[in-house]
Design a protein around this motif. Structure first.
Motif, PDB file in Angstrom:
ATOM      1  N   ASP A  22       0.845  -1.193   0.000  1.00 20.16           N
ATOM      2  CA  ASP A  22       0.000   0.000   0.000  1.00 20.16           C
ATOM      3  C   ASP A  22       0.880   1.242   0.000  1.00 20.16           C
ATOM      4  OD1 ASP A  22       0.394   1.046   2.924  1.00 20.16           O
ATOM      5  OD2 ASP A  22      -0.044  -1.098   3.152  1.00 20.16           O
ATOM      6  N   MET A  23       0.257   2.392  -0.194  1.00 24.05           N
ATOM      7  CA  MET A  23       0.994   3.652  -0.239  1.00 24.05           C
ATOM      8  C   MET A  23       0.691   4.534   0.969  1.00 24.05           C
ATOM      9  SD  MET A  23       1.096   4.629  -4.308  1.00 24.05           S
ATOM     10  CE  MET A  23      -0.626   4.286  -4.717  1.00 24.05           C
ATOM     11  N   THR A  24       0.326   3.915   2.082  1.00 27.25           N
ATOM     12  CA  THR A  24       0.070   4.653   3.314  1.00 27.25           C
ATOM     13  C   THR A  24       1.385   4.966   4.016  1.00 27.25           C
ATOM     14  OG1 THR A  24      -2.077   3.590   3.626  1.00 27.25           O
ATOM     15  CG2 THR A  24      -1.049   4.577   5.571  1.00 27.25           C
ATOM     16  N   PHE A  25       1.594   6.236   4.334  1.00 28.83           N
ATOM     17  CA  PHE A  25       2.783   6.663   5.062  1.00 28.83           C
ATOM     18  C   PHE A  25       2.439   7.196   6.450  1.00 28.83           C
ATOM     19  CE2 PHE A  25       4.519   6.447   0.883  1.00 28.83           C
ATOM     20  CZ  PHE A  25       5.896   6.344   1.009  1.00 28.83           C
ATOM     21  N   VAL A  48       5.742  -2.440  -7.750  1.00 28.46           N
ATOM     22  CA  VAL A  48       5.037  -2.601  -9.017  1.00 28.46           C
ATOM     23  C   VAL A  48       5.797  -3.625  -9.843  1.00 28.46           C
ATOM     24  CG1 VAL A  48       4.075  -1.432 -11.028  1.00 28.46           C
ATOM     25  CG2 VAL A  48       4.375  -0.158  -8.906  1.00 28.46           C
ATOM     26  N   GLY A  49       5.061  -4.546 -10.459  1.00 33.38           N
ATOM     27  CA  GLY A  49       5.704  -5.595 -11.235  1.00 33.38           C
ATOM     28  C   GLY A  49       5.187  -5.653 -12.659  1.00 33.38           C
ATOM     29  N   MET A  50       6.015  -6.170 -13.557  1.00 34.95           N
ATOM     30  CA  MET A  50       5.664  -6.266 -14.970  1.00 34.95           C
ATOM     31  C   MET A  50       6.107  -7.624 -15.507  1.00 34.95           C
ATOM     32  SD  MET A  50       6.690  -3.640 -18.048  1.00 34.95           S
ATOM     33  CE  MET A  50       8.477  -3.856 -17.882  1.00 34.95           C
ATOM     34  N   VAL A  51       5.190  -8.330 -16.158  1.00 38.21           N
ATOM     35  CA  VAL A  51       5.471  -9.645 -16.725  1.00 38.21           C
ATOM     36  C   VAL A  51       5.406  -9.599 -18.240  1.00 38.21           C
ATOM     37  CG1 VAL A  51       4.381 -11.909 -17.106  1.00 38.21           C
ATOM     38  CG2 VAL A  51       4.899 -11.147 -14.790  1.00 38.21           C
ATOM     39  N   HIS A  52       6.373 -10.256 -18.863  1.00 36.85           N
ATOM     40  CA  HIS A  52       6.397 -10.446 -20.310  1.00 36.85           C
ATOM     41  C   HIS A  52       6.172 -11.928 -20.582  1.00 36.85           C
ATOM     42  CE1 HIS A  52       8.981 -10.752 -24.219  1.00 36.85           C
ATOM     43  NE2 HIS A  52       7.689 -10.746 -24.491  1.00 36.85           N
ATOM     44  N   VAL A  53       5.038 -12.265 -21.177  1.00 33.95           N
ATOM     45  CA  VAL A  53       4.763 -13.650 -21.558  1.00 33.95           C
ATOM     46  C   VAL A  53       5.386 -13.881 -22.925  1.00 33.95           C
ATOM     47  CG1 VAL A  53       2.982 -15.356 -22.072  1.00 33.95           C
ATOM     48  CG2 VAL A  53       2.625 -13.706 -20.225  1.00 33.95           C
ATOM     49  N   LYS A  54       6.281 -14.836 -22.998  1.00 27.28           N
ATOM     50  CA  LYS A  54       7.016 -15.096 -24.232  1.00 27.28           C
ATOM     51  C   LYS A  54       6.287 -16.183 -25.024  1.00 27.28           C
ATOM     52  CE  LYS A  54      11.236 -14.126 -21.665  1.00 27.28           C
ATOM     53  NZ  LYS A  54      12.526 -14.670 -21.183  1.00 27.28           N
ATOM     54  N   ARG A 142       0.325   9.891  -5.799  1.00 27.06           N
ATOM     55  CA  ARG A 142       0.386   9.885  -7.265  1.00 27.06           C
ATOM     56  C   ARG A 142       1.833   9.989  -7.758  1.00 27.06           C
ATOM     57  NH1 ARG A 142       0.020  14.581 -10.758  1.00 27.06           N
ATOM     58  NH2 ARG A 142      -0.667  14.034 -12.862  1.00 27.06           N
ATOM     59  N   GLU A 143       2.642  10.833  -7.096  1.00 27.86           N
ATOM     60  CA  GLU A 143       4.034  11.011  -7.498  1.00 27.86           C
ATOM     61  C   GLU A 143       4.876   9.801  -7.108  1.00 27.86           C
ATOM     62  OE1 GLU A 143       5.027  13.397  -9.417  1.00 27.86           O
ATOM     63  OE2 GLU A 143       3.038  14.329  -9.391  1.00 27.86           O
ATOM     64  N   PHE A 144       4.578   9.219  -5.966  1.00 29.11           N
ATOM     65  CA  PHE A 144       5.265   8.003  -5.519  1.00 29.11           C
ATOM     66  C   PHE A 144       5.030   6.872  -6.519  1.00 29.11           C
ATOM     67  CE2 PHE A 144       5.095   4.326  -2.303  1.00 29.11           C
ATOM     68  CZ  PHE A 144       6.461   4.131  -2.311  1.00 29.11           C
ATOM     69  N   TYR A 145       3.775   6.681  -6.905  1.00 24.83           N
ATOM     70  CA  TYR A 145       3.412   5.642  -7.869  1.00 24.83           C
ATOM     71  C   TYR A 145       4.086   5.887  -9.214  1.00 24.83           C
ATOM     72  CZ  TYR A 145       0.439   2.699 -10.845  1.00 24.83           C
ATOM     73  OH  TYR A 145      -0.014   1.770 -11.746  1.00 24.83           O
ATOM     74  N   SER A 172      -5.166   4.309  -8.117  1.00 27.48           N
ATOM     75  CA  SER A 172      -3.779   4.260  -8.599  1.00 27.48           C
ATOM     76  C   SER A 172      -3.702   3.875 -10.065  1.00 27.48           C
ATOM     77  CB  SER A 172      -2.951   3.281  -7.754  1.00 27.48           C
ATOM     78  OG  SER A 172      -3.384   1.955  -7.936  1.00 27.48           O
ATOM     79  N   THR A 173      -4.693   3.110 -10.554  1.00 28.14           N
ATOM     80  CA  THR A 173      -4.666   2.685 -11.957  1.00 28.14           C
ATOM     81  C   THR A 173      -5.648   3.471 -12.820  1.00 28.14           C
ATOM     82  OG1 THR A 173      -6.189   0.870 -11.388  1.00 28.14           O
ATOM     83  CG2 THR A 173      -3.840   0.366 -11.457  1.00 28.14           C
ATOM     84  N   SER A 174      -5.988   4.670 -12.394  1.00 27.82           N
ATOM     85  CA  SER A 174      -6.784   5.532 -13.263  1.00 27.82           C
ATOM     86  C   SER A 174      -5.930   5.937 -14.453  1.00 27.82           C
ATOM     87  CB  SER A 174      -7.237   6.788 -12.507  1.00 27.82           C
ATOM     88  OG  SER A 174      -6.135   7.631 -12.240  1.00 27.82           O
ATOM     89  N   ASN A 175      -6.568   6.220 -15.574  1.00 28.25           N
ATOM     90  CA  ASN A 175      -5.809   6.596 -16.777  1.00 28.25           C
ATOM     91  C   ASN A 175      -4.959   7.841 -16.541  1.00 28.25           C
ATOM     92  OD1 ASN A 175      -6.950   4.428 -18.115  1.00 28.25           O
ATOM     93  ND2 ASN A 175      -7.386   5.602 -19.962  1.00 28.25           N
ATOM     94  N   MET A 176      -5.445   8.735 -15.683  1.00 27.46           N
ATOM     95  CA  MET A 176      -4.682   9.963 -15.403  1.00 27.46           C
ATOM     96  C   MET A 176      -3.373   9.621 -14.699  1.00 27.46           C
ATOM     97  SD  MET A 176      -5.854  13.343 -13.242  1.00 27.46           S
ATOM     98  CE  MET A 176      -7.251  13.595 -14.342  1.00 27.46           C
ATOM     99  N   ASN A 177      -3.427   8.746 -13.699  1.00 29.76           N
ATOM    100  CA  ASN A 177      -2.209   8.349 -12.991  1.00 29.76           C
ATOM    101  C   ASN A 177      -1.269   7.559 -13.894  1.00 29.76           C
ATOM    102  OD1 ASN A 177      -2.873   9.585 -10.620  1.00 29.76           O
ATOM    103  ND2 ASN A 177      -3.319   7.718  -9.485  1.00 29.76           N
ATOM    104  N   LEU A 178      -1.831   6.684 -14.716  1.00 22.17           N
ATOM    105  CA  LEU A 178      -1.004   5.887 -15.612  1.00 22.17           C
ATOM    106  C   LEU A 178      -0.301   6.762 -16.644  1.00 22.17           C
ATOM    107  CD1 LEU A 178      -3.430   2.871 -16.132  1.00 22.17           C
ATOM    108  CD2 LEU A 178      -1.347   2.906 -14.745  1.00 22.17           C
TER     109      LEU A 178
END
Length: 288
Positions: A22-25, A48-54, A142-145, A172-178
């Motif tokens: 979470d992003m609670t400080f 945050v993680g990212m997967v590439h399916v080959k 938003r800036e942390f993300y 956090s996954t709104s188009n504006m944040n992304l």
């Protein structure tokens, strides 16, 4: 893009993204300087993680679907309420979710990931350091993300178009944040000496977990890494270590020299000792 649209063909252009922690400080009281980091229910880090399916995405998705259908009809697994509820309420029945799955089921899905699906993962970890959050991110989640996501995206300039299939996670996954995260990544790529400028087209495909089974790969990779940082437990991470090609601990300044905060299986393995877990306790943060 429609939330029910599935990624198709090969994974060359698709990357599957999720987050953990979470992003609670601080206390929710306006202007509070009381740190909640490490309190019950509040994580020490956000990642945050990212997967590439080959290879063919449909084949990878089908392998997970067959596993899910087995769970839907398995009397033992259905005895767990968290599993039975997903069988009943999921878009197409049960779907894997590491934090909700019982240990027995986690082990079976981890084996499937390791043995049956060709993929690689990258994870960016943000230790929740109040001084960094105040100084660098102006106390804005938003800036942390965006800062973490930009580190994840800064090497993706060759993928055009880049299609980000993202697990739906509230604001956090709104188009504006992304889009802000992509803009930060573009700016970072322009300033970088090791990366090329990121000028590729980026598309967002935000979906619930049960609408895109491939997101479960990212979810499980993140959960296994999160166990290392939050509990010093490496046994689940070890099962996926050959698939996770990078864990970048962004704010660990103590290991900046020789890039020791970049954990790779062969050159700098991620362990509880490597991240200094034994010394990681909730400190009495000084007043900023």
């Amino acid at each position: 893009m429609d939330t029910k649209e599935l990624a198709v063909h090969t994974g060359d252009n698709h990357r599957f993204i999720d987050e953990a922690g979470d992003m609670t400080f601080f206390s929710s009281k306006r202007g509070s300087k009381t740190s909640l980091i490490g309190d019950p229910g509040v994580s020490r880090c956000f990642m945050v993680g990212m997967v590439h399916v080959k290879g063919d995405l449909a084949e990878a998705r089908s392998a997970i679907k067959v596993f899910c259908e087995m769970v839907d009809t398995n009397e033992f697994f259905q005895s767990f309420p968290s599993v039975a509820s997903r069988t009943e309420k999921g878009w197409q029945g049960y779907y894997p979710h590491a934090s909700k799955d019982p240990a027995e089921l986690r082990y079976e899905f981890l084996k499937l990931m390791k043995e049956k699906i060709d993929f690689s993962a990258q994870i960016v970890v943000g230790r929740k350091l109040p001084d960094v959050f105040l100084r660098k991110h102006q106390r804005l989640q938003r800036e942390f993300y965006a800062d973490l996501m930009s580190h994840l995206l800064k090497y993706t300039h060759k993928i055009d178009p880049l299609i980000l299939d993202i697990a739906e996670r509230g604001s956090s996954t709104s188009n504006m944040n992304l889009q802000h995260a992509v803009d930060v990544a573009r700016e970072r790529s322009r300033r970088g000496t090791l990366t090329k400028e990121m000028n590729n087209k980026v598309k967002f495909n935000v979906q619930p977990y049960d609408h895109e089974l491939l997101l479960s790969l990212t979810d499980y990779c993140l959960w296994s890494a999160q166990r290392v940082f939050e509990k010093g437990d490496t046994k689940y991470y070890k099962l996926l270590e050959s698939k996770i090609k990078l864990v970048h601990d962004v704010y660990d300044q103590s290991r900046y020299e020789k890039s020791k905060n970049y954990y790779r299986t062969k050159y700098n393995p991620l362990t509880a000792e490597a991240i200094g877990f034994a010394d990681w306790r909730k400190p009495e943060w000084p007043e900023p």
